[in-house]
Design an enzyme around this catalytic site. Structure first.
Site, PDB file in Angstrom:
ATOM      1  N   ASP A   1     -50.073 -81.755 -39.337  1.00 54.19           N
ATOM      2  CA  ASP A   1     -49.479 -82.402 -38.164  1.00 54.19           C
ATOM      3  C   ASP A   1     -49.593 -83.915 -38.253  1.00 54.19           C
ATOM      4  OD1 ASP A   1     -50.551 -79.852 -35.801  1.00 54.19           O
ATOM      5  OD2 ASP A   1     -48.864 -79.972 -37.176  1.00 54.19           O
TER       6      ASP A   1
ATOM      7  N   SER B   1      -8.258 -71.190 -58.439  1.00 49.42           N
ATOM      8  CA  SER B   1      -9.002 -70.472 -59.474  1.00 49.42           C
ATOM      9  C   SER B   1      -8.178 -70.476 -60.764  1.00 49.42           C
ATOM     10  CB  SER B   1      -9.294 -69.053 -59.017  1.00 49.42           C
ATOM     11  OG  SER B   1      -8.082 -68.430 -58.719  1.00 49.42           O
TER      12      SER B   1
ATOM     13  N   GLU C   1     -13.326 -76.554 -72.989  1.00 52.89           N
ATOM     14  CA  GLU C   1     -14.669 -76.887 -72.487  1.00 52.89           C
ATOM     15  C   GLU C   1     -15.403 -75.653 -71.994  1.00 52.89           C
ATOM     16  OE1 GLU C   1     -12.562 -79.664 -69.762  1.00 52.89           O
ATOM     17  OE2 GLU C   1     -13.800 -78.685 -68.222  1.00 52.89           O
TER      18      GLU C   1
ATOM     19  N   LYS D   1     -17.094 -72.941 -69.739  1.00 51.70           N
ATOM     20  CA  LYS D   1     -16.914 -72.556 -68.340  1.00 51.70           C
ATOM     21  C   LYS D   1     -18.311 -72.328 -67.777  1.00 51.70           C
ATOM     22  CE  LYS D   1     -14.239 -69.483 -65.377  1.00 51.70           C
ATOM     23  NZ  LYS D   1     -15.288 -68.992 -64.510  1.00 51.70           N
TER      24      LYS D   1
ATOM     25  N   ASP E   1     -21.310 -71.397 -65.463  1.00 49.02           N
ATOM     26  CA  ASP E   1     -21.491 -70.341 -64.473  1.00 49.02           C
ATOM     27  C   ASP E   1     -22.367 -70.849 -63.331  1.00 49.02           C
ATOM     28  OD1 ASP E   1     -21.100 -67.913 -63.400  1.00 49.02           O
ATOM     29  OD2 ASP E   1     -22.353 -66.792 -64.822  1.00 49.02           O
TER      30      ASP E   1
ATOM     31  N   GLU F   1     -19.035 -78.440 -61.244  1.00 49.98           N
ATOM     32  CA  GLU F   1     -19.873 -77.268 -61.070  1.00 49.98           C
ATOM     33  C   GLU F   1     -21.333 -77.659 -60.874  1.00 49.98           C
ATOM     34  OE1 GLU F   1     -17.822 -74.712 -61.333  1.00 49.98           O
ATOM     35  OE2 GLU F   1     -19.034 -72.896 -61.584  1.00 49.98           O
TER      36      GLU F   1
ATOM     37  N   TYR G   1     -15.565 -81.842 -63.944  1.00 53.53           N
ATOM     38  CA  TYR G   1     -14.531 -81.432 -64.898  1.00 53.53           C
ATOM     39  C   TYR G   1     -13.112 -81.470 -64.330  1.00 53.53           C
ATOM     40  CZ  TYR G   1     -15.586 -76.998 -62.514  1.00 53.53           C
ATOM     41  OH  TYR G   1     -15.833 -76.048 -61.578  1.00 53.53           O
TER      42      TYR G   1
ATOM     43  N   LYS H   1     -12.756 -65.599 -71.131  1.00 52.23           N
ATOM     44  CA  LYS H   1     -14.071 -65.097 -70.737  1.00 52.23           C
ATOM     45  C   LYS H   1     -14.843 -64.475 -71.903  1.00 52.23           C
ATOM     46  CE  LYS H   1     -14.947 -64.966 -66.565  1.00 52.23           C
ATOM     47  NZ  LYS H   1     -14.323 -64.299 -65.448  1.00 52.23           N
TER      48      LYS H   1
ATOM     49  N   CYS I   1     -55.265 -50.116 -58.844  1.00 49.49           N
ATOM     50  CA  CYS I   1     -54.934 -51.005 -59.948  1.00 49.49           C
ATOM     51  C   CYS I   1     -55.096 -50.275 -61.280  1.00 49.49           C
ATOM     52  CB  CYS I   1     -55.858 -52.221 -59.888  1.00 49.49           C
ATOM     53  SG  CYS I   1     -55.759 -53.251 -61.346  1.00 49.49           S
TER      54      CYS I   1
ATOM     55  N   CYS J   1     -58.209 -51.743 -63.336  1.00 50.65           N
ATOM     56  CA  CYS J   1     -59.623 -51.614 -62.982  1.00 50.65           C
ATOM     57  C   CYS J   1     -59.911 -50.504 -61.974  1.00 50.65           C
ATOM     58  CB  CYS J   1     -60.162 -52.939 -62.450  1.00 50.65           C
ATOM     59  SG  CYS J   1     -59.597 -53.335 -60.794  1.00 50.65           S
TER      60      CYS J   1
ATOM     61  N   CYS K   1     -54.093 -56.065 -56.531  1.00 50.87           N
ATOM     62  CA  CYS K   1     -55.377 -55.440 -56.830  1.00 50.87           C
ATOM     63  C   CYS K   1     -56.465 -56.183 -56.062  1.00 50.87           C
ATOM     64  CB  CYS K   1     -55.621 -55.546 -58.329  1.00 50.87           C
ATOM     65  SG  CYS K   1     -57.317 -55.227 -58.792  1.00 50.87           S
TER      66      CYS K   1
ATOM     67  N   CYS L   1     -61.827 -57.053 -62.093  1.00 51.63           N
ATOM     68  CA  CYS L   1     -60.592 -56.591 -62.745  1.00 51.63           C
ATOM     69  C   CYS L   1     -60.355 -57.384 -64.030  1.00 51.63           C
ATOM     70  CB  CYS L   1     -59.410 -56.768 -61.800  1.00 51.63           C
ATOM     71  SG  CYS L   1     -57.860 -56.237 -62.530  1.00 51.63           S
TER      72      CYS L   1
HETATM   73  S1  IVH Z   1     -11.223 -76.254 -64.129  1.00 49.45           S
HETATM   74  C1  IVH Z   1      -7.538 -75.731 -61.151  1.00 49.45           C
HETATM   75  N1  IVH Z   1     -13.266 -76.326 -65.705  1.00 49.45           N
HETATM   76  O1  IVH Z   1     -14.284 -71.657 -62.915  1.00 49.45           O
HETATM   77  C2  IVH Z   1      -8.752 -75.166 -61.768  1.00 49.45           C
HETATM   78  N2  IVH Z   1     -13.341 -74.787 -63.906  1.00 49.45           N
HETATM   79  O2  IVH Z   1     -12.301 -69.486 -62.406  1.00 49.45           O
HETATM   80  C3  IVH Z   1      -9.814 -76.183 -61.932  1.00 49.45           C
HETATM   81  N3  IVH Z   1     -15.431 -73.535 -63.783  1.00 49.45           N
HETATM   82  O3  IVH Z   1     -13.591 -72.330 -59.575  1.00 49.45           O
HETATM   83  C4  IVH Z   1     -11.039 -75.608 -62.539  1.00 49.45           C
HETATM   84  N4  IVH Z   1     -16.405 -74.460 -65.507  1.00 49.45           N
HETATM   85  O4  IVH Z   1     -15.857 -72.975 -60.441  1.00 49.45           O
HETATM   86  C5  IVH Z   1     -12.743 -75.741 -64.636  1.00 49.45           C
HETATM   87  N5  IVH Z   1     -15.026 -76.563 -67.192  1.00 49.45           N
HETATM   88  C6  IVH Z   1     -14.493 -75.977 -66.118  1.00 49.45           C
HETATM   89  C7  IVH Z   1     -15.177 -75.004 -65.380  1.00 49.45           C
HETATM   90  C8  IVH Z   1     -14.563 -74.421 -64.299  1.00 49.45           C
HETATM   91  C9  IVH Z   1     -16.542 -73.591 -64.529  1.00 49.45           C
HETATM   92  C10 IVH Z   1     -15.258 -72.614 -62.638  1.00 49.45           C
HETATM   93  C11 IVH Z   1     -14.841 -73.257 -61.356  1.00 49.45           C
HETATM   94  C12 IVH Z   1     -13.589 -72.573 -60.936  1.00 49.45           C
HETATM   95  C13 IVH Z   1     -13.638 -71.323 -61.719  1.00 49.45           C
HETATM   96  C14 IVH Z   1     -12.251 -70.817 -61.997  1.00 49.45           C
END
Ligand code: IVH
Length: 721
Positions: free
Chosen positions: A51, A96, A130, A132, A134, A190, A242, A330, A435, A438, A459, A465
């Site tokens: 506090d 997307s 480039e 992708k 995650d 990202e 990106y 992918k 446990c 032990c 435990c 132990c």
């Molecule tokens: S370009 C108009 N570049 O992938 C699209 N997306 O499936 C612009 N992501 O929502 C996206 N790495 O979250 C782009 N080097 C990259 C990426 C990337 C990951 C993701 C992003 C997007 C999703 C599309």
């Protein structure tokens, strides 16, 4: 409250720079203590000290409102606000990408682009290729180069306002620098969590019984979307830029050129991005990255190809919700089906029982998997906060066909059960309540603060132990426990490994055993006659020890220094304490338990932990063996008749007739409570030289202020000295 945590400068005298530095320190410190308290259930400081930290923060902010930080502790009192995040509309939607899974899909994509642009097939077109990443996509609005807003993707049209959270990510600049920074630009990219950091976070979450994340992506998303931004700030989040949304102007006419400008402005861009010409180069890039994938510090789920020329991107435009000029290639899923053959229980060094799945070996993403983590009991039962991983409501049974997932180099996990394939004979798994290391009871405790039942079964065998012993011994000799000079963690570990010290009392028989032994301590590497004698002397010096240190050293769960002191003060002697605790351990209805539970400052969870400890005969044996070697000294009796008994006192300023430590100890001996800050509940403020804000506060609240002399007189010390 230790003064080093504060600058100690009276608020009224703080310069702006000092205030800023102190607010930064306080935000980090309070965040640290919040983490310990809320997430790890292991507070290191008393509520009063906590506090006092918050109060100091509030007082500085009241004087310097402009310095209030976005992650200020004052913005989150207790639980986070009930309302969620505000919404932000994307002026250019966040779209997307279409997917490609095979090389043929990539050649199709390239051909489609050529056809649309009416380009001849034999002129290779330049693409940016480039990784992708995650993670989760984010849109960052920079106006005049300054970060003003950040939004998640949401449904692509409207996302959540996570500006305050994003501001805590070190890699995201608050200001763009350099040439050609447009007046307005939405930077897209990202947010991700590196794998190692993810594994560490899950370990912490596991130890604290908190939420376990299935993969770095979930961890990044869960960490960003926190109403309490201090949680986001404590998480290891990173960023790659990106793409872009609305922009008043662009710094180049190619994707690669814009990326290069991003980097110059201070934005992180992926160093593995390359310009490739034509489908064969794209596929070669993909294969190269697939090989590198396991060694990358972050998760990627594929490769993104983008037509490099922005003029061509413009011409290609969009089809439904994806650009015609880009595609995601992918990687194959890192999942496989196999059979759960058994469940092993491992005991961690803190006594946590962790179930591990033994699997019929199966290849997942090129690696043979034989084990998977099962996290804890509730996970196997398919209940609790683990729903993000194992589909909620499904329990795991030995013989089940399961889906395992590997996320990078993280320990594989079971993410689903194929119920149709469950053998008729499969029975619900019964988690052991003893446990395996032990044989002591293993229990799920209630959280001291929330009262909720912990997900972790532990435990109770602590000192006996084998899985926990060495950690307990390290605690036993730690600074606030026995504090034996020359016997730190390293030596304890070495002595333990060599079988010299297995149990606390072994420390005290070390010298006698050494005298009889042919393998002398002084002959060990790094030791000599002098250092050995020194250690034996240091050990001998601790044969008498304050009772509270003795109690603390036992490592009873939830018994920190403060509780140990309360116990020592209440029971007075080791004999009283031992007898009462054994009684308390027999039943919650025993008078002794009620008495323990009634001690001011000891809650039920703590009382139960102490009683449980003494209910285990082997723990009593350890205590008794130890008592053959050491004599705990009672605390100096508290004088309940003194003039300050039961009063709350605050010391401030520089004391000249006594040190802070002495003053505090003496006050406590006289039955007074020593507080760190002044409030209406304070009875006396004892002000030394240069007293500042606390003195001012005392005057403001009308609290009695005493000089040092007056204090000594009141407590009857003046005439004694
Ligand atoms: S370009 C108009 N570049 O992938 C699209 N997306 O499936 C612009 N992501 O929502 C996206 N790495 O979250 C782009 N080097 C990259 C990426 C990337 C990951 C993701 C992003 C997007 C999703 C599309």
């Amino acid at each position: 409250m230790s003064d080093e945590e504060f600058s100690g400068i009276p608020i009224a005298e703080l310069t702006r720079a000092q205030a800023e530095a102190e607010l930064r320190r306080l935000a980090a410190l309070i965040r640290h203590h919040d983490e310990l308290y809320y997430r790890q259930d292991a507070p290191e400081i008393s509520d009063a000290e906590y506090d006092a930290l918050r109060r100091r923060n509030d007082e500085i902010e009241a004087r310097f409102p402009k310095l209030i930080r976005p992650d200020s502790p004052s913005k989150r009192v207790g639980a986070p606000a009930a309302d969620g995040f505000g919404k932000i509309r994307h002026t250019v939607p966040m779209l997307s990408l279409g997917n490609a899974f095979e090389s043929a899909d990539v050649t199709d994509f390239v051909e489609r682009v050529h056809r649309f642009l009416k380009l001849p097939d034999d002129v290779p077109l330049a693409f940016m290729a480039e990784p992708k990443i995650d993670g989760l996509s984010i849109s960052l609005r920079y106006v005049g180069g300054k970060l003003t807003e950040a939004a998640t993707r949401g449904d692509g049209m409207e996302g959540e306002n996570v500006t305050r959270n994003v501001m805590t990510i070190a890699e995201i600049p608050h200001q763009l620098h350099g040439r050609n920074v447009p007046e307005l630009i939405d930077i897209r990219g990202e947010i991700y969590m590196p794998r190692q950091a993810f594994a560490r976070l899950n370990e912490q979450q596991q130890a604290a019984g908190g939420k376990i994340f299935a993969n770095p992506r979930n961890a990044a998303a869960g960490s960003l979307r926190q109403l309490d931004v201090s949680i986001t700030a404590s998480r290891p989040l990173h960023f790659f830029a990106y793409a872009w949304g609305e922009a008043s102007q662009l710094p180049a006419d190619t994707q690669s050129g814009v990326d290069a400008a991003f980097a110059k402005w201070g934005l992180p861009v992926n160093p593995r991005a390359r310009v490739c010409n034509g489908a064969p180069e794209l596929i070669a890039y993909y294969e190269g990255l697939a090989e590198e994938r396991a060694a990358l510090p972050y998760d990627i789920d594929g490769v993104v190809y983008k037509v490099n020329s922005l003029a061509l991107q413009e011409r290609l435009g969009f089809v439904s919700r994806s650009p015609r000029w880009a595609i995601a290639h992918k990687f194959p899923a890192q999942q496989a089906m196999t059979v759960l053959k058994g469940i092993d229980i491992q005991v961690g060094r803190t006594g946590a029982l962790t179930p591990v799945a033994r699997l019929e070996p199966v290849t997942v993403g090129g690696v043979v998997v034989t084990n998977a983590t099962l996290h804890n009991e509730d996970y196997i039962k398919g209940i609790g906060g683990q729903g993000e991983i194992l589909r909620d409501g499904r329990d795991l049974r030995i013989g089940d066909t399961v889906i395992v997932q590997r996320a990078g180099d993280v320990i594989p996990q079971i993410i689903d059960v194929v119920i149709d394939k469950r053998p008729k004979t499969a029975k619900p798994y019964v988690f052991p309540d003893v446990c395996p290391a032990c044989g002591s009871h293993a229990v799920r405790e209630s959280n001291e603060k929330t009262g909720k039942v912990d997900v972790v079964r532990r435990c109770t065998g602590g000192l006996i132990c084998p899985a926990q012993r060495v950690e307990r011994l390290k605690h036993f000799v730690s600074r606030n426990a026995f504090d034996i000079e020359g016997l730190g963690e390293k030596n304890i570990q070495a002595f333990y490994d060599d079988g010299l010290i297995q149990s606390p009392e072994d420390i005290f028989t070390l010298a006698v055993r050494d005298a009889r032994s042919t393998k002398k301590l002084e002959d060990r590497e790094g030791w000599g006659p002098q250092s050995a004698t020194k250690l034996f002397n240091a050990i001998a010096a601790r044969r008498t020890i304050a009772l509270d240190r003795f109690i603390y050293a036992l490592g009873i769960r939830h018994v920190g220094e403060t509780t140990a002191k309360l116990l020592a003060r209440f029971y007075g002697s080791i004999e009283n304490f031992r007898t009462a605790m054994i009684e308390a351990g027999k039943s919650k209805d025993a008078e002794a338990f009620k008495e323990l539970d009634n001690i001011e400052g000891i809650g039920e969870v703590v009382a139960e932990a102490i009683a449980d400890f003494f209910a285990e005969p082997h723990n009593v044996r350890v205590v008794d063996d130890l008592l053959k070697e050491v004599s705990p000294q009672p605390l100096e009796a508290v004088d309940t008749t003194s003039a300050v008994a039961g009063k709350t006192v605050v010391f401030t300023g520089t004391l000249t007739l006594m040190t802070r430590g002495e003053a505090k100890a003496r006050a406590e001996r006289l039955g007074a409570k020593v507080a760190g800050s002044v409030s209406k509940k304070t009875d006396y403020v004892v002000a030394g030289a240069d007293a500042g804000s606390k003195l001012a506060k005392a005057r403001e609240l009308g609290v009695t202020v005493l000089g040092e002399e007056e204090w000594l007189q009141l407590t009857g010390a003046a005439d004694r000295s």
